[in-house]
Scaffold this motif. Structure first.
Motif, PDB file in Angstrom:
ATOM      1  N   GLN A  45      61.766  86.318 -96.207  1.00 19.86           N
ATOM      2  CA  GLN A  45      60.209  85.639 -96.569  1.00 19.86           C
ATOM      3  C   GLN A  45      59.689  86.241 -97.699  1.00 19.86           C
ATOM      4  O   GLN A  45      59.156  85.657 -98.440  1.00 19.86           O
ATOM      5  CB  GLN A  45      59.333  85.750 -95.331  1.00 19.86           C
ATOM      6  CG  GLN A  45      60.022  84.769 -94.127  1.00 19.86           C
ATOM      7  CD  GLN A  45      60.074  83.261 -94.552  1.00 19.86           C
ATOM      8  OE1 GLN A  45      59.673  82.831 -95.267  1.00 19.86           O
ATOM      9  NE2 GLN A  45      61.263  82.689 -93.675  1.00 19.86           N
ATOM     10  N   VAL A  46      59.874  87.534 -97.736  1.00 22.80           N
ATOM     11  CA  VAL A  46      59.199  88.362 -98.930  1.00 22.80           C
ATOM     12  C   VAL A  46      59.847  87.883-100.240  1.00 22.80           C
ATOM     13  O   VAL A  46      59.088  87.606-101.329  1.00 22.80           O
ATOM     14  CB  VAL A  46      59.297  89.892 -98.737  1.00 22.80           C
ATOM     15  CG1 VAL A  46      59.011  90.677 -99.950  1.00 22.80           C
ATOM     16  CG2 VAL A  46      58.373  90.266 -97.547  1.00 22.80           C
ATOM     17  N   THR A  47      61.242  87.893-100.264  1.00 20.26           N
ATOM     18  CA  THR A  47      61.862  87.733-101.685  1.00 20.26           C
ATOM     19  C   THR A  47      61.626  86.039-101.868  1.00 20.26           C
ATOM     20  O   THR A  47      61.548  85.742-102.994  1.00 20.26           O
ATOM     21  CB  THR A  47      63.316  87.805-101.678  1.00 20.26           C
ATOM     22  OG1 THR A  47      63.830  87.204-100.167  1.00 20.26           O
ATOM     23  CG2 THR A  47      63.431  89.432-101.488  1.00 20.26           C
ATOM     24  N   THR A  48      61.573  85.232-100.809  1.00 18.29           N
ATOM     25  CA  THR A  48      61.454  83.785-100.887  1.00 18.29           C
ATOM     26  C   THR A  48      59.910  83.386-101.579  1.00 18.29           C
ATOM     27  O   THR A  48      59.677  82.771-102.492  1.00 18.29           O
ATOM     28  CB  THR A  48      61.803  82.920 -99.658  1.00 18.29           C
ATOM     29  OG1 THR A  48      63.197  83.179 -99.597  1.00 18.29           O
ATOM     30  CG2 THR A  48      61.766  81.497-100.308  1.00 18.29           C
ATOM     31  N   GLN A  49      59.082  84.025-100.879  1.00 20.98           N
ATOM     32  CA  GLN A  49      57.435  83.543-100.876  1.00 20.98           C
ATOM     33  C   GLN A  49      57.048  84.326-102.063  1.00 20.98           C
ATOM     34  O   GLN A  49      56.261  83.542-102.949  1.00 20.98           O
ATOM     35  CB  GLN A  49      56.718  83.589 -99.731  1.00 20.98           C
ATOM     36  CG  GLN A  49      57.391  82.813 -98.501  1.00 20.98           C
ATOM     37  CD  GLN A  49      57.300  81.130 -98.671  1.00 20.98           C
ATOM     38  OE1 GLN A  49      56.631  80.749 -99.676  1.00 20.98           O
ATOM     39  NE2 GLN A  49      58.478  80.775 -98.195  1.00 20.98           N
TER      40      GLN A  49
END
Length: 748
Positions: free
Chosen positions: A421-425
Motif C-alpha cells: 500500500q505504501v508504494t502504491t498509494q
C-alpha cells in the motif's frame, strides 16, 4: 422605384446565426429571407416561397437574389443603399415570379456586420404590394375603372376631404377591417380612427406640402372595437365629387410589426445569454465548421473569435475523440435526442482540456442547418474526482492494512501488505520497515519492497545513526530531497550507489510511547510531496507501529500463557504424584493410562484442541480417591459392601473437586464417568451407551487394561493374553465395541 432609409439603431457585430424562430414565423403572411452580399439566398420562409411561386424552398434557394429583380438597376440601387445605411425601409421594386409573372414587392432589410465592418449577410421582410400598385395604376386611368377597382380592392381604401378631413367614401374592405358601417364612416373624420396621442403627428404631416402620390409611412389606426393596428399608408391627391380629396390605401402590417418586435426581442435576449454565458456556446454547420462562438468559448479554446470561425471540429479535437463527435452529429441528423458526452479539447496553446458537451440540432423551417453545442470545462470536476478517488484508495489501503493486522499475527504478512500500500498509494519507488532490536538497540530491515539489490538487507543502524536513526531517536519525520547532497548523514553509501535514490523520507514507528522502528520510502527522481501526502505517510507509519506492537503484545501474551499452562500442568502432575505415593500399588499407572488414552483418542478423531483436556482428565481420573480413607483405599483384602460404596464415591468427589476450577471443567468427563459401563451397570450415575461421554468410554478400556495387568494386594496381575481376552469378552457390555476395535488396532 422608391425606398426610405434610416440610420441603424445598432450595428450587429456577431457572426452567430439568428436564433431559430421558424416555429413562430413560418406561419406569418409576410416573406422572411436571409441572403449574402453576393446574392446567395441562405434562407426563406414558406410565405416567401409561396409569394414567388416556387415549388419548394430548395428551388428558391438555388437561384441568385439578383435574378428576382425585373430591373437589375434596382438591385444595384438596393445594395448600395443597404451597405451605406445598414437598414433599408420600404424599398419598392418588381420581382419576377417562378412562372414568369411580375409582382410588386416592398422590402425592409438590414445588414448584419462582422467585427471588420463588412456585411456578413442581409435579413429582410418582403411584402407583396401588387394589389396596392394595381390600385394606384387604376387611379391614373378613368374614374369608372377607379370606382370598380375601389369597391373590389382587398385592401382597405377610402377618400377624405383634404380641408375638413371628413370621410367621403370607403370600400367594403375598409368596412370589414375596421368594423364601422359605411354610414358610420361617412359621419367621421380621419382623426377619429387615430389614437388620441397620434392626432398631433397626423395634423403636422397634413400641413406639409405633399406630392400628388406619396407613401405616408407607418401609422397606427384604431378599429371600432378599440384594437389598435399598425398600417402602411399610400395616398394620392384626387378631385372627388367637387372636393379636393385624398385617396388612401391602407395595408395592415400589425403581424409584420409584431414579428419584427418578437424577432428583435428574442434576438436581444439570445445574444445576451449567448455572450454572457459561463459555459462555452458554439454552433457548427453540417460539415463541422464553426459558425459562431461566444466569449466563454474563446477563453476555453484560446482562439479569438475570428480565428475560431476558421476552425473545423477536426482542428480542435484529438483523433480519439473526433469519431465520438462525428457519431453524435450523425445521431442528431438521424433524429436522435439531445446528447451529452465528454471529449478533450485541443486548445490553441496545445493543452488538452476535458470538456462535457451537450448538443442540439438546429433546423430552419424543418431543414437541419447544423448543431448548437454547450461545452463545460471539466478540469476542476475531474481534479475533484481524482482527489476523491485518491482519498478513497487511501481509506481502502488503511482498511486493507487493518484487516491484515487483525486477521493475522504474522508480522511479515502485515508488513508486506503495508509496503504494498505504501508504494502504491504514495507512488514511491521503494520502501522499507526497519525494526528496533530490543536487545542490541539496532535498527534492522524487517520488510522491503521495490529495491533492485539486496543491499537494504545489510542495514544495521544504531539510534541516532544516519537519517533513519535520527528519525527513531528524535521521534520525528526526517527527509532529504537530494541524498547525493546529504553526504555522510545518510551513512548507507553502498545502498545509495546501487539504487541511485534521490529523495528520501523516514517516519518513526511509535506505539504506546515506545519506539518500534522506522518506515522509510525512497524515490529515484526529484519529489515534492504535498501536505496531504505527508499526512498519509505519517498515518501509514502509525499503522505499521500498531502492527509491530500487536505482534509483540501477542508474543508476550503467548509466552505468558504457555508459562501459565505449564504451571497448571506441573501442578496437576504434582497432585498425581502425591496420589501415586499414597497408593504404592498404582504407582506409574496414571502416566501409562494417560499416554495410551491420548493415543487412542487421537486415532478415534478427537479434535486436536480437545486432546489437552483428554490428557488432563486422564491424569486426574482418580483424583477423587484423595477423599477415600486410607483404611479403605489401602486395604489389602477384599472390600465389604459398605467399603465398596465408599470407594465408588471417588468419581463424585472428583467432580466436586474439579468443577469448581474453570480451567479443568472441560476435563471432567474422564474423572466423573470412567467407571460407567456400556450396558448401564456402572457407577456413579448408571449411564448407558452413548450417554457416556466418548472420552470416558475410551479411558475405561485403557484403565481396565492397565489395571488387570498390575499387581493388587488381593491378587496378582494378569498376563497380556488374559487381559486382552477379558476386554474382548466385555465389548458390548462393559465397553463400547467400536472403541475396543480401535484399541486393538492402535496397539498397546
Amino acid at each position: 422605384m422608391k425606398a426610405r432609409t434610416r440610420t441603424s439603431i445598432r450595428n450587429v457585430r456577431s457572426l452567430a446565426p439568428e436564433h431559430d424562430y421558424s416555429g413562430v414565423l413560418s406561419g406569418l403572411p409576410v416573406g422572411l429571407y436571409q441572403s449574402t452580399p453576393a446574392g446567395r439566398i441562405l434562407d426563406a420562409n414558406p410565405a416567401m416561397v409561396r409569394m414567388l411561386g416556387y415549388p419548394t424552398r430548395d428551388a428558391l434557394l438555388a437561384i441568385n437574389a439578383g435574378d428576382l429583380y425585373v430591373n437589375p438597376e434596382d438591385r444595384q440601387r438596393w445594395q448600395a443603399l443597404i451597405e451605406r445605411e445598414r437598414v433599408l425601409v420600404d424599398f419598392e421594386t418588381q420581382y419576377r415570379r417562378h412562372d414568369g409573372t411580375v409582382i410588386w414587392v416592398q422590402d425592409r432589410a438590414r445588414a448584419l456586420i462582422a467585427d471588420d465592418g463588412e456585411a456578413v449577410y442581409y435579413a429582410g421582410i418582403l411584402v407583396d404590394i401588387t394589389a396596392r400598385k394595381q390600385a394606384e395604376e387604376v387611379l391614373r386611368q378613368n374614374e369608372a375603372s377607379f370606382r370598380l377597382l375601389f369597391a373590389g380592392n382587398p385592401l382597405p381604401m377610402w377618400v377624405y376631404d383634404l380641408s375638413t378631413l371628413q370621410f367621403l367614401e370607403v370600400n367594403a374592405a375598409a368596412i370589414t377591417h375596421y368594423g364601422y358601417t359605411r354610414e358610420e364612416f361617412l359621419g367621421m373624420r380621419i382623426t377619429d380612427i387615430r389614437p388620441p396621442e397620434d392626432v398631433g403627428r397626423l395634423m403636422a404631416d397634413l400641413a406639409k406640402r405633399r406630392p400628388a402620390l406619396q407613401s405616408s409611412g407607418e401609422w397606427r389606426h384604431r378599429r371600432k372595437d378599440g384594437r389598435v393596428i399598425d398600417v402602411q399608408i399610400e395616398s394620392h391627391a384626387i378631385a372627388f365629387s367637387g372636393h379636393d380629396a385624398v385617396l388612401v390605401v391602407a395595408q395592415d402590417i400589425t403581424d409584420r410589426k409584431r414579428a419584427e418586435e418578437a424577432l428583435a426581442e428574442s434576438e436581444e435576449q439570445y445574444r445576451y445569454l449567448f455572450e454572457n454565458a459561463n459555459d462555452a456556446i458554439f454552433t457548427i454547420d453540417l460539415r463541422g465548421n464553426f459558425t459562431s462562438v461566444n466569449k466563454a468559448a474563446e477563453m476555453l479554446s484560446g482562439y479569438p473569435r475570428a480565428e475560431a470561425l476558421q476552425q473545423n471540429i477536426a482542428d480542435v479535437l484529438p483523433p480519439e475523440h473526433l469519431a465520438t463527435a462525428r457519431a453524435m452529429l450523425a445521431t442528431k441528423l438521424g433524429g436522435g435526442d439531445p446528447t451529452r458526452y465528454e471529449v478533450e479539447l485541443l486548445t490553441k496553446d496545445g493543452r488538452r482540456v476535458p470538456v462535457e458537451i451537450g448538443t442540439t440540432l438546429v433546423s430552419r423551417f424543418g431543414e437541419p442547418m447544423g448543431v448548437q453545442g454547450v461545452g463545460r470545462d471539466m478540469t476542476e470536476r475531474k481534479r475533484a474526482e481524482e482527489e476523491i478517488k485518491r482519498h478513497l484508495n487511501r481509506l481502502t489501503a488503511l482498511r486493507a492494512i487493518d484487516v491484515a493486522i487483525a486477521s493475522s499475527l504474522d508480522l511479515s504478512l502485515a508488513l508486506n501488505v503495508l509496503l504494498d500500500q505504501v508504494t502504491t498509494q504514495l507512488q514511491v519507488h521503494a520502501a522499507a520497515v526497519l525494526l528496533l532490536n530490543p536487545h542490541t538497540q539496532v535498527l534492522e530491515a524487517a520488510a522491503t519492497r521495490g529495491f533492485r539489490s539486496n543491499e537494504i538487507q545489510r542495514t544495521r543502524l544504531r539510534l541516532g545513526e544516519g537519517l533513519a536513526g535520527r528519525a527513531a531517536l528524535e521521534r520525528r519525520m526526517v527527509s532529504s530531497e537530494n541524498l547525493a547532497e546529504a553526504g555522510r548523514s545518510f551513512t548507507r553509501a553502498e545502498l545509495l550507489a546501487k539504487e541511485r535514490f534521490v529523495a528520501y523520507y523516514a517516519a518513526p514507528l511509535v506505539a504506546k510511547g515506545q519506539i518500534e522502528g522506522v518506515l522509510e520510502v525512497f524515490h529515484r527522481g526529484p519529489f515534492e510531496p504535498t501536505t496531504d501526502w505527508l499526512d498519509f505517510f505519517t498515518a501509514l507509519a502509525g499503522q505499521a507501529a500498531i502492527a509491530v506492537d500487536n505482534v509483540h503484545l501477542f508474543s508476550n501474551l503467548q509466552t505468558a500463557n504457555l508459562e501459565l499452562k505449564a504451571a497448571y500442568d506441573n501442578t496437576l502432575e504434582g497432585w498425581v504424584r502425591a496420589l501415586d505415593l499414597r497408593d504404592k500399588e498404582t504407582e506409574g499407572h496414571t502416566q501409562r493410562v494417560t499416554d495410551l488414552t491420548v493415543r487412542l483418542a487421537k486415532s478415534l478423531g478427537v479434535p486436536e484442541a480437545d486432546l489437552v483436556h483428554v490428557y488432563r482428565g486422564a491424569l486426574l481420573h482418580d483424583i477423587g480417591k484423595m477423599a477415600i480413607p486410607d483404611a479403605v483405599l489401602l486395604k489389602p483384602g477384599p472390600l465389604t459392601p459398605d467399603e465398596r460404596q465408599i470407594i465408588e464415591r471417588h468419581p463424585v468427589y472428583a467432580y466436586e473437586f474439579l468443577s469448581a476450577i474453570p480451567y479443568l471443567r472441560q476435563a471432567l468427563d474422564i474423572p466423573y464417568c470412567h467407571h460407567e459401563k456400556w450396558d448401564g451397570t456402572g457407577y456413579p450415575r448408571g449411564l448407558k451407551g452413548e450417554q457416556i461421554p466418548l472420552v470416558a468410554r475410551i479411558f475405561a478400556v485403557v484403565d481396565v487394561w492397565d489395571a488387570l495387568r498390575s499387581d493388587r494386594p488381593y491378587r496378582k496381575g494378569w498376563t497380556d493374553e488374559k487381559a486382552l481376552q477379558y476386554i474382548r469378552e466385555q465389548a458390548g457390555s462393559h465397553f463400547d465395541r467400536k472403541i475396543v476395535e480401535s484399541f486393538f488396532k492402535v496397539g498397546f
